[in-house]
Design an enzyme around this catalytic site. Structure first.
Site, PDB file in Angstrom:
ATOM      1  CG  HIS A  78      56.958  11.823  -5.673  1.00 28.19           C
ATOM      2  ND1 HIS A  78      56.109  11.666  -6.741  1.00 28.19           N
ATOM      3  CD2 HIS A  78      56.235  12.415  -4.704  1.00 28.19           C
ATOM      4  CE1 HIS A  78      54.928  12.143  -6.412  1.00 28.19           C
ATOM      5  NE2 HIS A  78      54.979  12.595  -5.189  1.00 28.19           N
ATOM      6  CE  LYS A 100      47.145   7.702  -7.837  1.00 29.12           C
ATOM      7  NZ  LYS A 100      48.281   8.639  -7.980  1.00 29.12           N
ATOM      8  CD  GLU A 139      51.272  11.275  -8.517  1.00 27.52           C
ATOM      9  OE1 GLU A 139      50.040  11.048  -8.513  1.00 27.52           O
ATOM     10  OE2 GLU A 139      52.120  10.397  -8.319  1.00 27.52           O
ATOM     11  CG  ASP A 177      33.226  10.537 -18.842  1.00 26.47           C
ATOM     12  OD1 ASP A 177      33.822  10.470 -17.749  1.00 26.47           O
ATOM     13  OD2 ASP A 177      31.993  10.414 -18.957  1.00 26.47           O
TER      14      ASP A 177
HETATM   15  C1  MEV Z   1      51.740   7.081  -7.241  1.00 24.74           C
HETATM   16  O1  MEV Z   1      50.882   8.050  -7.827  1.00 24.74           O
HETATM   17  C2  MEV Z   1      51.664   5.787  -8.014  1.00 24.74           C
HETATM   18  C3  MEV Z   1      52.451   4.617  -7.415  1.00 24.74           C
HETATM   19  O2  MEV Z   1      52.040   4.392  -6.071  1.00 24.74           O
HETATM   20  C4  MEV Z   1      52.157   3.421  -8.282  1.00 24.74           C
HETATM   21  C5  MEV Z   1      52.697   2.105  -7.754  1.00 24.74           C
HETATM   22  O3  MEV Z   1      52.877   1.944  -6.532  1.00 24.74           O
HETATM   23  O4  MEV Z   1      52.908   1.208  -8.600  1.00 24.74           O
HETATM   24  C6  MEV Z   1      53.935   4.910  -7.360  1.00 24.74           C
END
Ligand code: MEV
Length: 406
Positions: free
Chosen positions: A349, A236, A56, A252
């Site tokens: 991004h 995430k 990413e 892992d």
């Molecule tokens: C994207 O890979 C991760 C985010 O969505 C994390 C978040 O919203 O805190 C930007």
């Protein structure tokens, strides 16, 4: 370490097809991902370079940037439990589960010795079975936990060996029917804790004062603390950085993910693993997460890039590696919240995403940056936009007459 050695080792993905074929079954090839280095990571006063494998865009740059802000406040502070994993032995149809649990506890010493006899190498390295716990799960189901100190191994094989080695005796002691014998990936006796203090001035962004950013990050944290939908995305973002280090060191990541999310839900409500608050004007963060990583054994034995990942990070133990991975996770979380609390993540991004789109459209070499720059500036970040930009660029390049030869 010599950079050319690193580049040579990871340049082609670090895994030859013939070796891949020995690791798993039905192999038809290998699958490469970018291998990068995160900078500015300082933990307990020591500097680390964190290897990261992730597809990413922005994750590595954002983690390095956030780690630099944390560094301004003295770096990350981390500590960790001993590397204890849990072996589970399940018994069903136990006639008297209360008595069975009592008998298991009475024979704790014997079960510990039996377990240790099965892993002499681990005992020699200073690890081994440290104790047991008997749990009555109701309706005739009893589970024995054996706590295994895995030292610098992730420990799955060791723990499974221990579970199988004690099972006959456990069955005899409980008069139950033997069930599963396997590690638990909820390794909540192997947790890492990381804290940090970010000076408010370090948080300032283009059009945002540090105070605004700090308050935005705290509000984002409170949102995640109240709402599992948000907590999932919050976590995430944290795992973006943490997993990248886990993968780059040949560990892992499915085990890590399973343990992290089970831990995040331990109260019965899925919650953020890292939370942020204001303290004396600064932003402070705290993270707690179970982490089972190894610096010995595992794929690093055959995977050259994973071996390089371990060399780059140069952690003195599996526990220290876990601290680095957790700190990078925290940096990723901070970077994401800072972006979300200010201009949103899409601008930065998309600028980086434009490069992948340019490559997908067929750009190569220096043209990748040229096309990416153009489609970003024009606001046409799409495959079609990139194809058009590349066509124009190539037409321009071809229309420039070559210099006459002398
Ligand atoms: C994207 O890979 C991760 C985010 O969505 C994390 C978040 O919203 O805190 C930007």
């Amino acid at each position: 370490m010599d950079v050319s050695e690193l580049v040579a080792a990871v340049g082609d993905g670090g895994l030859a097809c013939e070796k891949a074929d020995k690791i798993i079954e039905n192999v038809v090839g290998t699958f490469s991902l970018p291998f990068a280095l995160a900078l500015n990571v300082q933990i307990n006063g020591q500097d680390f370079i964190a290897p990261m494998v992730v597809e990413e865009p922005s994750v590595v740059a954002a983690a390095s940037n956030a780690a630099r802000m944390v560094r301004d406040g003295g770096g990350f502070t981390a500590d960790a439990d001993e590397p204890i994993m849990i072996a589970q032995v399940q018994l069903d149809e136990v006639p008297d589960s209360v008595r069975a649990c009592t008998r298991l506890r009475q024979h704790a010493g014997e079960l510990v010795s039996l377990g240790n006899d099965a892993v002499p190498g681990l005992v020699q390295r200073g690890g081994g079975v440290r104790g047991i716990e008997a749990r009555d799960l109701g309706e005739g189901m009893v589970v024995l936990h054996l706590f295994v100190d895995c030292r610098d191994a992730m420990g799955a094989n060791l723990v499974n060996t221990v579970a199988e080695a004690v099972s006959d005796r456990v069955q005899a002691l409980t008069s139950g029917r033997m069930g599963l014998r396997i590690l638990s990936n909820l390794c909540d006796r192997r947790k890492v804790r990381v804290t940090c203090r970010v000076p408010v001035h370090a948080l300032a962004a283009d059009d945002f004062a540090g105070e605004e950013v700090r308050d935005g990050v705290v509000r984002a944290s409170r949102f995640a603390e109240r709402d599992p939908y948000r907590a999932t995305t919050h976590n995430k973002g944290l795992m973006n950085g943490l997993d990248a280090v886990v993968i780059a060191t040949g560990n892992d990541w499915r085990a890590v993910e399973a343990g992290a999310h089970a831990f995040a839900a331990r109260s019965g409500k899925y919650s953020p693993l890292c939370i942020w608050r204001e303290d004396e004007g600064d932003l402070i963060g705290s993270l707690e997460i179970p982490l089972s990583l190894g610096t010995v054994g595992g794929p690093a034995r055959v995977h050259q890039a994973a071996r390089m990942g371990l060399r780059v990070v140069d952690a003195s133990s599996a526990t220290e590696l876990a601290m680095v991975a957790a700190a990078v996770g925290m940096a990723s979380n901070l970077a994401a919240l800072r972006a979300l609390a200010t201009e949103g993540i899409q601008r930065g991004h998309m600028a980086l995403h434009a490069r992948s789109v340019a490559i997908a459209a067929g750009a190569a070499g220096a043209d990748v940056e040229r096309v990416a720059h153009r489609i970003h500036a024009q606001g046409t970040i799409s495959l079609d936009g990139a194809r058009r930009a590349l066509d124009e660029l190539l037409r321009m390049q071809n229309s420039i007459a070559p210099l006459p030869l002398e």
